[in-house]
Design an enzyme around this catalytic site. Structure first.
Site, PDB file in Angstrom:
ATOM      1  N   HIS A 153       0.811  -1.215   0.000  1.00  0.00           N
ATOM      2  CA  HIS A 153       0.000   0.000   0.000  1.00  0.00           C
ATOM      3  C   HIS A 153       0.849   1.273   0.000  1.00  0.00           C
ATOM      4  O   HIS A 153       0.353   2.357  -0.274  1.00  0.00           O
ATOM      5  CB  HIS A 153      -0.977   0.001   1.190  1.00  0.00           C
ATOM      6  CG  HIS A 153      -0.327   0.247   2.520  1.00  0.00           C
ATOM      7  ND1 HIS A 153      -0.034  -0.763   3.404  1.00  0.00           N
ATOM      8  CD2 HIS A 153       0.059   1.391   3.131  1.00  0.00           C
ATOM      9  CE1 HIS A 153       0.506  -0.257   4.498  1.00  0.00           C
ATOM     10  NE2 HIS A 153       0.569   1.059   4.362  1.00  0.00           N
ATOM     11  N   ASP A 196       0.096  -7.848   1.798  1.00  0.00           N
ATOM     12  CA  ASP A 196       0.378  -6.417   1.626  1.00  0.00           C
ATOM     13  C   ASP A 196       1.878  -6.165   1.515  1.00  0.00           C
ATOM     14  O   ASP A 196       2.431  -5.257   2.139  1.00  0.00           O
ATOM     15  CB  ASP A 196      -0.210  -5.617   2.798  1.00  0.00           C
ATOM     16  CG  ASP A 196      -0.156  -4.109   2.544  1.00  0.00           C
ATOM     17  OD1 ASP A 196      -0.128  -3.711   1.373  1.00  0.00           O
ATOM     18  OD2 ASP A 196      -0.124  -3.348   3.533  1.00  0.00           O
ATOM     19  N   ASN A 231       5.472   4.146   9.290  1.00  0.00           N
ATOM     20  CA  ASN A 231       6.183   2.955   9.741  1.00  0.00           C
ATOM     21  C   ASN A 231       5.913   1.766   8.827  1.00  0.00           C
ATOM     22  O   ASN A 231       6.615   0.747   8.896  1.00  0.00           O
ATOM     23  CB  ASN A 231       5.775   2.569  11.167  1.00  0.00           C
ATOM     24  CG  ASN A 231       6.540   3.325  12.232  1.00  0.00           C
ATOM     25  OD1 ASN A 231       6.004   4.216  12.890  1.00  0.00           O
ATOM     26  ND2 ASN A 231       7.811   2.958  12.413  1.00  0.00           N
ATOM     27  N   SER A 232       4.895   1.879   7.982  1.00  0.00           N
ATOM     28  CA  SER A 232       4.529   0.763   7.115  1.00  0.00           C
ATOM     29  C   SER A 232       5.710   0.306   6.267  1.00  0.00           C
ATOM     30  O   SER A 232       6.380   1.115   5.621  1.00  0.00           O
ATOM     31  CB  SER A 232       3.385   1.179   6.193  1.00  0.00           C
ATOM     32  OG  SER A 232       2.223   1.459   6.931  1.00  0.00           O
TER      33      SER A 232
END
Length: 336
Positions: free
Chosen positions: A179, A209, A287-288
């Site tokens: 994402h 993801d 942080n993803s």
């Protein structure tokens, strides 16, 4: 008439000694005086004597050392040495050591899209309110600020979002969240030494993801992260999340593993992920895609989501990470 006497010297007498008759045995010659021997330090006998003396001295010293021997180190000696070291030196914390180990492999990931596409996406996500009393949600991140977007041309690429990645192969292979880079027209990564490079997507794993990036330019001394199996990971184990929350970083936050094999459904309800690691180290948007590491600095997961029961999109103490075994398969690496 008397005849005069004739005289001769003793030398003449010796010289005029009569010869021995032929066939007679020769007279014994007087022995030559003995010459005293000189001390020669280079003679073989002297050298062997010196070697023998040195060998005897070495054997004697060894026998003394074996007889008395060094004093055995006791547990009390060890305790005193450790206590003195702790009193005189400041040791780094576990989190500091883990951060130093993982920092060279953490990268900043920024995705860019054209202004025309971003405006369409914003209109779909945030339609014009029907009533002036309806509050419009404030977008997160600098890329979505109105002033910056208004000044850009329709064909100009503007920042869509900021995330984190971790180098898993020293040739510039990077793991991040899908994402973070989905739908991007351009992706840029910034390495720990400040080098900025374009990157392209080489693989995806939508069910987890995850996306795999390949940087087009890498530092000469690029270091890849060390990955560790989660087979022995337990609730209560210390972990640390490293990333760029809201673009600020690299930032580190510490906590523990809160649970294993968790399930999570996105707020939109479009996707459900399973077998996740739950942790309580602070994580926020940005942080993803960052690494979740142990105190040894080894990666056990990729931070992918936080629980958001409110529209605030801020951390409330529950974060989720994809186990590194799943993330490694996305890059084509063999499982542990």
């Amino acid at each position: 008439m008397r005849r005069p006497a004739l005289y001769s010297s003793s030398r003449q007498q010796r010289q005029q000694q009569p010869e021995a008759p032929r066939g007679a045995p020769e007279a014994a010659q007087p022995a030559a005086p003995a010459t005293p021997r000189r001390f020669d330090p280079a003679s073989p006998r002297v050298l062997w004597a010196v070697i023998l003396l040195m060998a005897m001295a070495l054997v004697y010293s060894l026998s003394l050392s074996l007889r008395h021997g060094p004093r055995a180190i006791t547990q009390e000696d060890i305790d005193k040495a450790v206590l003195k070291t702790m009193e005189t030196q400041t040791l780094p914390s576990e989190y500091a050591k883990a951060y130093d180990s993982i920092r060279p492999a953490v990268v900043r990931v920024v995705s860019y899209v054209k202004k025309s596409r971003l405006k369409e996406a914003l209109e779909k996500a945030h339609p014009t309110p029907k009533s002036p009393k309806t509050a419009k949600p404030k977008p997160l991140g600098p890329a979505l600020e109105g002033d910056k977007l208004a000044k850009a041309d329709d064909d100009e690429e503007v920042e869509q979002g900021v995330g984190t990645g971790v180098v898993i192969i020293d040739k510039g292979v990077i793991l991040t969240n899908l994402h973070v880079v989905s739908g991007a027209d351009k992706i840029k990564v910034t390495f720990s030494d400040g080098l900025e490079a374009d990157a392209s997507i080489t693989g995806v794993q939508p069910e987890n993801d995850l996306a795999v990036l390949q940087a087009r330019k890498i530092p000469d001394d690029l270091i890849a992260a060390t990955m560790r199996s989660t087979a022995d990971l337990q609730p209560g184990d210390k972990v640390m999340a490293v990333g760029f929350p809201f673009g600020i970083g690299p930032s580190a936050s510490g906590g523990v593993v809160s649970g294993l094999k968790r399930s999570f459904r996105s707020p939109e309800g479009k996707q459900e992920m399973n077998n996740l690691i739950q942790f309580d180290a602070a994580a926020n948007p940005g942080n993803s895609g960052g690494p979740l590491v142990t105190m040894d600095g080894e990666v056990v997961g990729i931070v992918t989501a936080i629980l958001n029961p409110t529209p605030a999109r801020t951390f409330i103490g529950i974060g989720f990470a994809v186990p590194i075994e799943n993330a490694a398969t996305a890059a084509g690496l063999p499982p542990f």
